[in-house]
Each structure stands twice: as structure tokens, then as C-alpha cells.
Scaffold this active site. Structure first.
Site, PDB file in Angstrom:
ATOM      1  N   SER A 419     -12.327 -10.362  -1.467  1.00 30.96           N
ATOM      2  CA  SER A 419     -11.747  -9.026  -0.504  1.00 30.96           C
ATOM      3  C   SER A 419     -10.367  -9.516  -0.309  1.00 30.96           C
ATOM      4  CB  SER A 419     -12.577  -9.020   0.829  1.00 30.96           C
ATOM      5  OG  SER A 419     -12.791 -10.340   1.515  1.00 30.96           O
ATOM      6  N   HIS A 440     -13.626  -4.852  -6.009  1.00 38.00           N
ATOM      7  CA  HIS A 440     -13.860  -5.101  -4.456  1.00 38.00           C
ATOM      8  C   HIS A 440     -14.298  -3.723  -3.810  1.00 38.00           C
ATOM      9  CE1 HIS A 440     -11.563  -5.503  -0.464  1.00 38.00           C
ATOM     10  NE2 HIS A 440     -12.699  -5.965  -0.355  1.00 38.00           N
ATOM     11  N   GLU A 452     -11.680  -1.213  -5.129  1.00 37.16           N
ATOM     12  CA  GLU A 452     -10.461  -1.616  -5.711  1.00 37.16           C
ATOM     13  C   GLU A 452     -10.688  -2.235  -7.057  1.00 37.16           C
ATOM     14  OE1 GLU A 452      -7.507  -2.047  -1.823  1.00 37.16           O
ATOM     15  OE2 GLU A 452      -8.879  -3.682  -2.479  1.00 37.16           O
ATOM     16  N   ASN A 490      -7.210  -4.331   2.547  1.00 40.77           N
ATOM     17  CA  ASN A 490      -7.297  -5.339   3.516  1.00 40.77           C
ATOM     18  C   ASN A 490      -5.844  -5.725   3.843  1.00 40.77           C
ATOM     19  OD1 ASN A 490      -9.620  -5.385   3.715  1.00 40.77           O
ATOM     20  ND2 ASN A 490     -10.398  -6.937   2.460  1.00 40.77           N
TER      21      ASN A 490
HETATM   22  P1  NAI Z   1     -22.069 -13.371   3.416  1.00 39.78           P
HETATM   23  O1  NAI Z   1     -21.800 -14.618   3.949  1.00 39.78           O
HETATM   24  O2  NAI Z   1     -23.022 -12.379   3.844  1.00 39.78           O
HETATM   25  O3  NAI Z   1     -23.040 -13.580   2.055  1.00 39.78           O
HETATM   26  C1  NAI Z   1     -22.677 -14.689   1.068  1.00 39.78           C
HETATM   27  C2  NAI Z   1     -24.128 -15.147   0.379  1.00 39.78           C
HETATM   28  O4  NAI Z   1     -23.551 -15.819  -0.773  1.00 39.78           O
HETATM   29  C3  NAI Z   1     -25.044 -15.822   1.346  1.00 39.78           C
HETATM   30  O5  NAI Z   1     -26.226 -15.163   1.372  1.00 39.78           O
HETATM   31  C4  NAI Z   1     -24.978 -17.537   0.662  1.00 39.78           C
HETATM   32  O6  NAI Z   1     -26.337 -17.901   0.790  1.00 39.78           O
HETATM   33  C5  NAI Z   1     -24.464 -17.086  -1.033  1.00 39.78           C
HETATM   34  N1  NAI Z   1     -23.794 -18.084  -1.616  1.00 39.78           N
HETATM   35  C6  NAI Z   1     -22.843 -18.613  -1.137  1.00 39.78           C
HETATM   36  N2  NAI Z   1     -22.685 -19.899  -2.206  1.00 39.78           N
HETATM   37  C7  NAI Z   1     -23.481 -19.335  -3.217  1.00 39.78           C
HETATM   38  C8  NAI Z   1     -23.511 -20.001  -4.569  1.00 39.78           C
HETATM   39  N3  NAI Z   1     -22.701 -20.936  -4.904  1.00 39.78           N
HETATM   40  N4  NAI Z   1     -24.351 -19.390  -5.365  1.00 39.78           N
HETATM   41  C9  NAI Z   1     -25.185 -18.489  -4.812  1.00 39.78           C
HETATM   42  N5  NAI Z   1     -25.071 -17.808  -3.739  1.00 39.78           N
HETATM   43  C10 NAI Z   1     -24.240 -18.256  -2.797  1.00 39.78           C
HETATM   44  O7  NAI Z   1     -20.972 -12.821   2.979  1.00 39.78           O
HETATM   45  P2  NAI Z   1     -20.346 -11.364   2.534  1.00 39.78           P
HETATM   46  O8  NAI Z   1     -19.828 -10.687   3.861  1.00 39.78           O
HETATM   47  O9  NAI Z   1     -21.597 -10.347   1.806  1.00 39.78           O
HETATM   48  O10 NAI Z   1     -19.255 -11.465   1.416  1.00 39.78           O
HETATM   49  C11 NAI Z   1     -19.440 -11.930   0.253  1.00 39.78           C
HETATM   50  C12 NAI Z   1     -18.104 -11.604  -0.502  1.00 39.78           C
HETATM   51  O11 NAI Z   1     -17.840 -10.101  -0.440  1.00 39.78           O
HETATM   52  C13 NAI Z   1     -16.738 -12.429  -0.037  1.00 39.78           C
HETATM   53  O12 NAI Z   1     -16.149 -12.803  -1.222  1.00 39.78           O
HETATM   54  C14 NAI Z   1     -16.279 -11.491   0.696  1.00 39.78           C
HETATM   55  O13 NAI Z   1     -14.665 -11.653   1.042  1.00 39.78           O
HETATM   56  C15 NAI Z   1     -16.606 -10.062   0.092  1.00 39.78           C
HETATM   57  N6  NAI Z   1     -16.480  -8.787   0.810  1.00 39.78           N
HETATM   58  C16 NAI Z   1     -16.881  -8.637   2.138  1.00 39.78           C
HETATM   59  C17 NAI Z   1     -17.013  -7.448   2.938  1.00 39.78           C
HETATM   60  C18 NAI Z   1     -17.600  -7.669   4.008  1.00 39.78           C
HETATM   61  O14 NAI Z   1     -17.228  -6.655   4.927  1.00 39.78           O
HETATM   62  N7  NAI Z   1     -18.196  -8.495   4.638  1.00 39.78           N
HETATM   63  C19 NAI Z   1     -16.173  -6.537   2.386  1.00 39.78           C
HETATM   64  C20 NAI Z   1     -15.896  -6.668   1.085  1.00 39.78           C
HETATM   65  C21 NAI Z   1     -15.967  -7.870   0.222  1.00 39.78           C
END
Ligand code: NAI
Length: 693
Positions: A419, A440, A452, A490
Site C-alpha cells: 500500500s 493495490h 490502483e 493513501n
Molecule cells: P496482515 O498482517 O493482516 O497479513 C499479512 C500476512 O502475511 C500474515 O498472515 C502473515 O503470516 C503473512 N506473511 C508474512 N510474511 C510472509 C511470508 N514471507 N510468506 C508468507 N506469508 C507471510 O496484513 P494485511 O493488512 O493483509 O496487509 C498485507 C499487505 O496488503 C500489506 O502490503 C499492506 O500494506 C497491504 N494493504 C493493506 C490494507 C489494509 O487495510 N490492511 C489495504 C491495502 C493494502
């Protein structure tokens, strides 16, 4: 006359049984729309068949996808002034009146979409039958464009359905499907595909009494009863939308209250009312939003390679939802996470999402079966699309991408859901850095229409094309963005959220901050939005954006204190607000916001949009407006932040920013890009000019 005849938009046939078949089949178009030309041609046919009248007339469509999709919305943008609008509407009404006045039975034989003017045309027929499959949708969505039905629809819908059902159709703008349409009385019969003509013929033979609203509904339209129903309808509307922001639903209720859907005055009132609405800023802006949506759809590239097998890495908030959404949209999806214990709960959440969204049980089961866990990434080598959605950590993402690259197909679309991280930094460890694109998605994935599509000057054009095609496949709106901290949405949201927190630190009640933004027209206030995004996520993204732009971070102790206490927002049950059953518990806000609060929140956001325009984060002002409307829900009736600035007057906004900078700090200093906007040197494809009055 016998055999098939007609002009460019209608085919006409008078058969051996003296039934006239009128096929709408607009020239050079895959769908039928009721442009003035189409209506004029219909009028000429109706005049020609009137004397002597045939045994019956059937109106149907020659297009595969449906009957008639509505009016020609591009034509709306050429309407100049109220008189001009009135003439156009009045002429359309006259054509449908002529259809309604034919002395023989008339049947609308429908399939697929039957929307707006298309449904109004069907309402002007004595009977309506339809192919009752899942493609059938009937609706009066005009209110979403800031107007209301104009070809007699506000009158005939009430006469046929009664005020309750007709108001629901018109005030929500939401369409109904086959079973519901039959239940409401909108249709006389549902038939199988292929049986439409026979069923129309049968109705002409049988000539049953035409439907009308049941007595208990007709009673509600009686003059002594109407004021009570009117008051209750208006009170319910006021809970949903403010009259000065969205006048059209109020106009619908008032037309009915005045005329009771009865007599010639009701039609005349409808034409006058819609003509007035056409000249409002709201209609102008909502029509613009509709066209912007079309523009984003049109930006999707074509992709020769299949995009069916999707592998998502990271089963957190975003990854799980993206995976479920892709399965729902027909892809075969595998989901991987480092923490394998997270996969089952993520799949369960995904299945819930699918069940909520897919009505037919068989289809929901099939979609759920397309979503599978793949704890060790065994399907990586076969995937058409790989989406990385792991934690927002540069090193972790880099390491993952570098390890993936040798295992994936040369033509696989490789995407990151980051993001805020700069793509050129993320790709540094790849052998083919040009292949990685940013896709995104926004949270919650099922609700947010925007994606995006992020690239750098070095990104492969084919990869970008495939990414936008994939976004469309998922029924999302792709917005091409240049990779820069926070991309567009963002980047612009951060100063807005931070300003809300600074106001909170000054002691402005949280609920008042939110109420001020909602009064402006935002769907939720910034404090609640921060809670939904997650305070930790908001802080992290805020830092990355500030660092990337070389800006100081404002003092956000109100945020950090809560994070330190584990109050992370909705996900932890408390952030700025307490959350219960997915809802923020908000104290009642005091009625009057402090001076400057609204401008502080909105103009800092608008100023950031201008910076993005200058830096070409998106290609032009319209795309920036589209990004903010579809990515954040920015007050659609204002047409987007830059359209809002134009409407308010660029020099007035710049002056106001200078005033705020003097009072609250340098962060309000007008961006150098305002000169660009004032000179109008940005691309300005769609009607961003002020509405014609
Ligand atoms: P989250 O923390 O809920 O989930 C991340 C997941 O990735 C976790 O389940 C973790 O165990 C897993 N993980 C971490 N390292 C790993 C690896 N090396 N291999 C496999 N799995 C791995 O995070 P979230 O919020 O889902 O964010 C994920 C991505 O999406 C980030 O880049 C974030 O910036 C982006 N994003 C988040 C938004 C939000 O509102 N939370 C909105 C748009 C984008």
C-alpha cells in the site's frame, strides 16, 4: 405492411395475424439506449401503425444482452439549461404517451437488463413479460445520477406497483430480479428463453385485465392520506441523505405528494422537476462520476494470456479477501501463508464472503471449491497471476519476491498489494524487475471498487496491461498510478487523517470531527476511517509516505498512545472509538464544529491532490477525482476533490489555504501545482466545466 422493415434503430414487422413486432436494435451499438434519435424513430413507427390499429403491438429487443439499458447518458452532458432539458423530456414523454394510448393490447417482451428509460417504456405498455433467468434485472436507477425517471416513470410505477414498492425502486435506484419483479407486479408473467414471442401472442389473444396497484396501496395515494405517508417518507429519506446534497429523492416524494400519481399534471410535474434537477451541481457531478467510471473501465488493457489461476501469498486481512473475491469472480485460487495455521480461518472467512455475495447455493459452493489452501506454494509454477499480500515490510517482501522469481512462469503476472512501498525499491532484487506491478486493492476488498495499478517507468507495458485486465476480470476499476510513496489514495488520505488527529489533540470531540466530514459529504468521518484501517497500519503508512516525500511527521501522540495500549481500531475492539459488532460506539457530537475545521480536513486533502497532479501520480485531474471517489468514497455529489476546488474557485481555495497556513502551520501552504490547475493545462477530458444554468 408485412415482413421486416424499419430504420437504423428499430426493426418492425406486421405479421399475418396483424400483430406488430417492434424490435429495438440500436445501430452501431452492442446495447440499446433510448437516445432522442431512438425515441424519434419509435414515434414515427407508432404514428405509422396507429391507423388502422393492429390486433396488438409487442416491443422487444434485438440485442443479446438485454432490452434497453436506459437513457443515453452522454446525451445528458449536452443539455444546456432547464428549458432545453424540459423540451427533451417532454418529447420523450409524448412518445411513450402515444404508445400507452394505442387502442390495442401492447406487450413489453423483456430479457436481460431493463433499466431506466427502458423500464419506463415497458411501463407504458399494457402488459410486461420477461425471460425469467438470472440475467434479468429491472430497475429505475436515475436517482444515482441525481435525477429521477422522466418518461412517465414516477407516475406509472406508482399506478402499477403502489407507492411502497415504486418508491423503493425509485429512491434506492436498486434493481430487482425475476422473482421479485413478478411478486411486485412489475411483470405479468415469467417465461423460458425462446418462449417470449409465444407468450406475448397469448397475452394479446387473452387480453386479461391490466394489472394495477392493490387497493390498500391505492388508498395511500388518496389526497387525505398522502400527507401522512409523505411525512414518513421524507423523515426516512432525511436519515439517509441531505436534501441539499441529494435533491432528487426528495423531488420524487414531493411529486407523488402533490399529484398522487394521477392525471396529466403528474406527467407535466415530472418533466418540470427533472428539468430543474438536470441543472443542479449534484446531477452534473453524479453524471460525471458515472462517465468517470466508464473511463476507468475503458482503461483496462486486453490480455492475450489467461488470468484464471491465481496464487495469493499472505492470508491476512487483504490476502484472504483478495483470494475469496478472485474465486467468486471465477478464478481457481490457491492461498499460501507462512503461518499455516492461519489458512483455515482465512478460508472460512473467504467462504463467508462468498456466501454473503452469491445468492444461488450451487454457485456459492462452486466458488468456495475454487478457493484452496496451498501451504507450501506448490501451485506457484502453474499460476497465471501471483499476488503478494504479506506484511508491509520491505525486506520481507523483497526476499519473498526474489525467492519466487525463479519458480514462476515467464508469462505469469507478478503483483504486489503493497500500500505504500516504492515499486522500484521492491524490484531491486529481481532479475526481471520490469515484470512486477503494484495491484493495490482497498479494504474491504468486496466493497471497494478501485484498484490502483502501479508501475514505474521501467515496468513492462504488457505487465501493466495484464494487471488492469485482471482488475476488470475481478470487476474492479483499474486506476493507473505512478509508483511514489502512498501512490494516489493513501498519499492523499494521510494528511486528511493526520489533520483529524491534530484536531483531536486540540480537544475537538472525535464524533464532531467525523460529523463535520460527513456533513461535507464523506461516507465516514476520518476518525472512524482510521479505526477501520487500523491505527498501526495508518501510522506505518503515514511514516512511509512522510519519509518518502521528505516531510516531517506531525506530532501524533493521540495515535501512538492508543497503539501502545493495543488499541488498534476496529480489529482489536477499540481504537479512537469502542467497537461492538462491527459498529463504532460514537457519543453524540455537539452541534457546531469549531471554525475552520471543515476546511482544515478537506482542503489539506485537496491540496495533496494538486501535488499528485503536479507530480503526475495519475495522468490527469479527472483520474485523480475518480481515484478519490472510488477509492475513498469522496462525496460523489461534489464530483471529486479537484472538481470541488474548481467549483469553489481556484483562487478562493488558494487564498483560504494561505490563511490556514498562517494560522495552523506550513502544512497548508498551497502546492505549486495550483497554477497548473488554474491554467487548465492538465488533460480535461470529461465535463469538468461548471454546470450550465
Ligand atoms: P496482515 O498482517 O493482516 O497479513 C499479512 C500476512 O502475511 C500474515 O498472515 C502473515 O503470516 C503473512 N506473511 C508474512 N510474511 C510472509 C511470508 N514471507 N510468506 C508468507 N506469508 C507471510 O496484513 P494485511 O493488512 O493483509 O496487509 C498485507 C499487505 O496488503 C500489506 O502490503 C499492506 O500494506 C497491504 N494493504 C493493506 C490494507 C489494509 O487495510 N490492511 C489495504 C491495502 C493494502
Amino acid at each position: 405492411m408485412s415482413g421486416t422493415d424499419g430504420g437504423p434503430n428499430w426493426r418492425i414487422e406486421r405479421d399475418d395475424e396483424d400483430i406488430v413486432w417492434l424490435w429495438a436494435d440500436k445501430a452501431d451499438s452492442s446495447a440499446n439506449v433510448l437516445s432522442s434519435e431512438v425515441l424519434r424513430e419509435l414515434d414515427a413507427h407508432l404514428e405509422a401503425i396507429r391507423l388502422p390499429p393492429p390486433r396488438g403491438v409487442v416491443v422487444l429487443s434485438g440485442k443479446q444482452n438485454g432490452f434497453i439499458a436506459g437513457a443515453d447518458i452522454k446525451e445528458f452532458t449536452r443539455i444546456s439549461g432547464e428549458d432545453n432539458a424540459y423540451r427533451l423530456i417532454h418529447a420523450g414523454q409524448a412518445v411513450l404517451d402515444r404508445l400507452a394510448a394505442l387502442p390495442c393490447p401492447t406487450v413489453a417482451a423483456l430479457h436481460g437488463f431493463v433499466l431506466g428509460g427502458g423500464l419506463e417504456l415497458a411501463l407504458a405498455c399494457r402488459y410486461r413479460i420477461a425471460v425469467g433467468d438470472e440475467r434479468l434485472v429491472l430497475g429505475l436507477p436515475e436517482v444515482q445520477l441525481g435525477i429521477h425517471p422522466g418518461f412517465g416513470g414516477t407516475v406509472r410505477s406508482v399506478q402499477l406497483l403502489g407507492v411502497t414498492a415504486a418508491m423503493r425502486l425509485m429512491l434506492t435506484g436498486k434493481p430487482v430480479r425475476a422473482a421479485e419483479a413478478l411478486r411486485l407486479g412489475l411483470l405479468d408473467r415469467l417465461v423460458e428463453a425462446g418462449a417470449l414471442r409465444a407468450a406475448a401472442r397469448a397475452l394479446i389473444e387473452e387480453r386479461p385485465a391490466p394489472r394495477r396497484a392493490p387497493l390498500r396501496q391505492r388508498v395511500l395515494s388518496w389526497a387525505p392520506v398522502r400527507p401522512f405517508v409523505h411525512a414518513s417518507l421524507t423523515a426516512r429519506l432525511a436519515e439517509k441523505a441531505r436534501r441539499e446534497h441529494y435533491p432528487a429523492p426528495y423531488a420524487i416524494v414531493e411529486l407523488w405528494a402533490r399529484y398522487g400519481a394521477h392525471g396529466q399534471g403528474a406527467f407535466e410535474g415530472e418533466a418540470r422537476s427533472i428539468a430543474r434537477l438536470f441543472t443542479t451541481d449534484t446531477a452534473h457531478n453524479l453524471i460525471r462520476v458515472f462517465l468517470l467510471q466508464d473511463r476507468l473501465k475503458g482503461l483496462a488493457g486486453r490480455c492475450p494470456a489467461p488470468l484464471d489461476r491465481v496464487h495469493v501469498i499472505g492470508a491476512g486481512v487483504m490476502g484472504a479477501d483478495i483470494a475469496a473475491w478472485a474465486a467468486l469472480r471465477g478464478c481457481q485460487v490457491t492461498l499460501q501463508d507462512r503461518a499455516t495455521g492461519l489458512l483455515d480461518p482465512a478460508l472460512a472467512r473467504g467462504r463467508e464472503l462468498i456466501n454473503r455475495r452469491v445468492r444461488e447455493p450451487n454457485k456459492a459452493i462452486a466458488a468456495a471449491e475454487r478457493l484452496r489452501a496451498d501451504p507450501h506454494g506448490e501451485s506457484v509454477g502453474e499460476a497465471d497471476v501471483i499476488i503478494e499480500a504479506i506484511v508491509e515490510d520491505l525486506e520481507a517482501k523483497r526476499a519473498l519476491l526474489a525467492a519466487l522469481e525463479p519458480r514462476i512462469r515467464a508469462d505469469c503476472l507478478l503483483a504486489s498489494n503493497t500500500s505504500s512501498l516504492d515499486l522500484s525499491v521492491l524490484t531491486a532484487a529481481l532479475r526481471r524487475p520490469g515484470r512486477l506491478v503494484g495491484l493495490h486493492f482497498f479494504n474491504p476488498v468486496a466493497q471497494m471498487p478501485l484498484v490502483e495499478v502501479v508501475g514505474t517507468p521501467g515496468t513492462d507495458p504488457q505487465a501493466l496491461q495484464a494487471a488492469s485486465a485482471f482488475a476488470r476480470k475481478l470487476d474492479k476499476l483499474p486506476l493507473p498510478c505512478r509508483s511514489a510513496p502512498g501512490f494516489l489514495v493513501n498519499r492523499v488520505l494521510m494528511p486528511y487523517l493526520q489533520e483529524a488527529m491534530l484536531a483531536a489533540a486540540e480537544g475537538v470531540p472525535l464524533a464532531l470531527i467525523d460529523a463535520t466530514a460527513i456533513d461535507f459529504g464523506m461516507p465516514v468521518g476520518p476518525v472512524e476511517l482510521a479505526d477501520v484501517v487500523g491505527l498501526d497500519v495508518a501510522e506505518h503508512v503515514g511514516q512511509i509516505v512522510a519519509q518518502g516525500l521528505g516531510r516531517p511527521l506531525p506530532p501524533l501522540d493521540v495515535l501512538r498512545e492508543r497503539i501502545a495500549l493495543g488499541k488498534l481500531g476496529r480489529k482489536s475492539g477499540e481504537g479512537f472509538y469502542l467497537w461492538r459488532e462491527g459498529k463504532a460506539l460514537k457519543p453524540t457530537a455537539p452541534p457546531v464544529p469549531p471554525v475552520d475545521l471543515c476546511d482544515r480536513l478537506i482542503l489539506i486533502l485537496v491540496n495533496e491532490c494538486v501535488a499528485c497532479l503536479r507530480e503526475e501520480i495519475a495522468a490527469d485531474a479527472d483520474l485523480i477525482d475518480a481515484g478519490l471517489i472510488f477509492g475513498t468514497g469522496f462525496a460523489p455529489f461534489r464530483g471529486g476533490p479537484l472538481a470541488y476546488a474548481r467549483a469553489r474557485g481556484i483562487s478562493a481555495v488558494v487564498e483560504r489555504l494561505e490563511h490556514l497556513a498562517g494560522r495552523y502551520g506550513e502544512r497548508f501552504q498551497p502546492d505549486a501545482g495550483w497554477a497548473l490547475l488554474a491554467a487548465g493545462t492538465d488533460h480535461n477530458g470529461l465535463g469538468t466545466a461548471p454546470p450550465t444554468r
